[in-house]
Design a protein around this motif. Structure first.
Motif, PDB file in Angstrom:
ATOM      1  N   CYS A   1      -4.194  -1.503  -4.951  1.00 24.48           N
ATOM      2  CA  CYS A   1      -3.411  -2.401  -4.104  1.00 24.48           C
ATOM      3  C   CYS A   1      -3.962  -3.815  -4.299  1.00 24.48           C
ATOM      4  CB  CYS A   1      -3.507  -1.975  -2.642  1.00 24.48           C
ATOM      5  SG  CYS A   1      -2.277  -2.752  -1.582  1.00 24.48           S
TER       6      CYS A   1
ATOM      7  N   ASP B   1      -4.859  -7.324   1.671  1.00 28.00           N
ATOM      8  CA  ASP B   1      -5.033  -6.586   2.918  1.00 28.00           C
ATOM      9  C   ASP B   1      -3.757  -5.828   3.258  1.00 28.00           C
ATOM     10  OD1 ASP B   1      -3.233  -8.437   3.989  1.00 28.00           O
ATOM     11  OD2 ASP B   1      -4.797  -9.662   4.895  1.00 28.00           O
ATOM     12  N   GLU B   2      -3.718  -5.240   4.472  1.00 27.83           N
ATOM     13  CA  GLU B   2      -2.574  -4.410   4.866  1.00 27.83           C
ATOM     14  C   GLU B   2      -1.271  -5.192   4.974  1.00 27.83           C
ATOM     15  OE1 GLU B   2      -4.794  -5.757   8.572  1.00 27.83           O
ATOM     16  OE2 GLU B   2      -5.286  -4.936   6.593  1.00 27.83           O
ATOM     17  N   ASN B   3      -1.370  -6.514   5.037  1.00 24.08           N
ATOM     18  CA  ASN B   3      -0.176  -7.358   5.101  1.00 24.08           C
ATOM     19  C   ASN B   3       0.217  -7.954   3.745  1.00 24.08           C
ATOM     20  OD1 ASN B   3       0.093  -7.114   7.991  1.00 24.08           O
ATOM     21  ND2 ASN B   3      -1.660  -8.509   8.177  1.00 24.08           N
TER      22      ASN B   3
ATOM     23  N   MET C   1       0.804  -1.207   0.000  1.00 25.90           N
ATOM     24  CA  MET C   1       0.000   0.000   0.000  1.00 25.90           C
ATOM     25  C   MET C   1       0.845   1.268   0.000  1.00 25.90           C
ATOM     26  SD  MET C   1      -2.787   1.601  -0.244  1.00 25.90           S
ATOM     27  CE  MET C   1      -4.146   0.457  -0.064  1.00 25.90           C
TER      28      MET C   1
END
Length: 243
Positions: free
Chosen positions: A143, A153-155, A99
């Motif tokens: 993303c 996701d954020e990971n 991201m």
């Protein structure tokens, strides 16, 4: 010279190494005519913070400037340049797992676009148009995982949400049409990138191969894909229709 590696950890876990400027220009020169078409579409499936896309945009904006110059004149018309510049930015797409790269890429492309816009249009700069370009970048630089064709996701792990791209095209003088498509559905037909026509490659386990930088929409799928959203609006007000 721009740093090619952010950290050893990112190289180890994500294979993240940024392409050097010399190689970027050499590769883009192989498709020079396409990079100088304002409306030719480009997808970078591992865009990082925008090394390739920023150079593509610079070339497109130079072409936009030339297209906005009327016969027997030396300078581009501000309103015509604005439209051409919107077409240029709306034809550039990118995907990245990280991201922070996505956010940096969006901002980098906007800054390049905005600098040229202000230089050409000066006092005729329109704030709504600037907001519209930011909205387009939020739709076009996503993303996600270009192998699984899923958002992440954020990971950096795949989610259940498919990557969705918006296609933008002027349909009347000041009207632009947005059409949203699931990326996996676009590729579900008889799709082969240009590079694959020259040399077949083995498929990657459980997913798709990473696509060639120039392949999106250059090849033609067997059908148009699953249309999710479609509307026509003033090109300066696309942001009013939400995500």
């Amino acid at each position: 010279m721009k740093q090619q590696v952010k950290s050893k950890e990112r190289v180890a876990y994500h294979g993240e190494v940024f392409t050097a400027e010399r190689e970027i220009n050499a590769m883009l020169d192989l498709v020079k005519q396409e990079t100088e078409r304002v409306d030719s579409r480009f997808l970078e499936p591992a865009c990082g913070d925008g090394n390739f896309l920023s150079e593509i945009l610079r070339r497109k904006l130079e072409a936009a400037k030339k297209r906005a110059i009327p016969p027997r004149k030396k300078r581009p018309l501000p309103l015509e340049y604005e439209k051409q510049a919107v077409i240029a930015i709306a034809s550039i797409y990118g995907v990245d797992l990280m991201m922070d790269n996505v956010l940096a890429c969006r901002e980098r492309l906007f800054e390049i676009w905005d600098k040229e816009y202000q230089t050409i249009c000066k006092k005729e700069v329109n704030e709504e148009c600037r907001e519209a370009v930011r909205f387009i970048l939020n739709r076009n630089i996503v993303c996600g995982n270009a192998l699984s064709l899923k958002e992440v996701d954020e990971n950096g792990n795949d989610t259940e949400e498919p990557i969705v791209f918006s296609e933008w095209s002027f349909v009347m003088e000041n009207k632009i049409q947005r059409k949203d498509y699931r990326f996996d559905k676009l590729l579900a037909g008889d799709y082969r990138p240009k590079a694959a026509k020259r040399k077949k490659k083995k498929s990657i386990e459980g997913g798709y191969q990473q696509m060639d930088l120039y392949s999106m929409w250059e090849a033609k799928p067997s059908d148009e894909g699953e249309l999710l959203t479609s509307y026509v609006t003033d090109y300066r007000r696309v942001q009013e229709h939400g995500e």
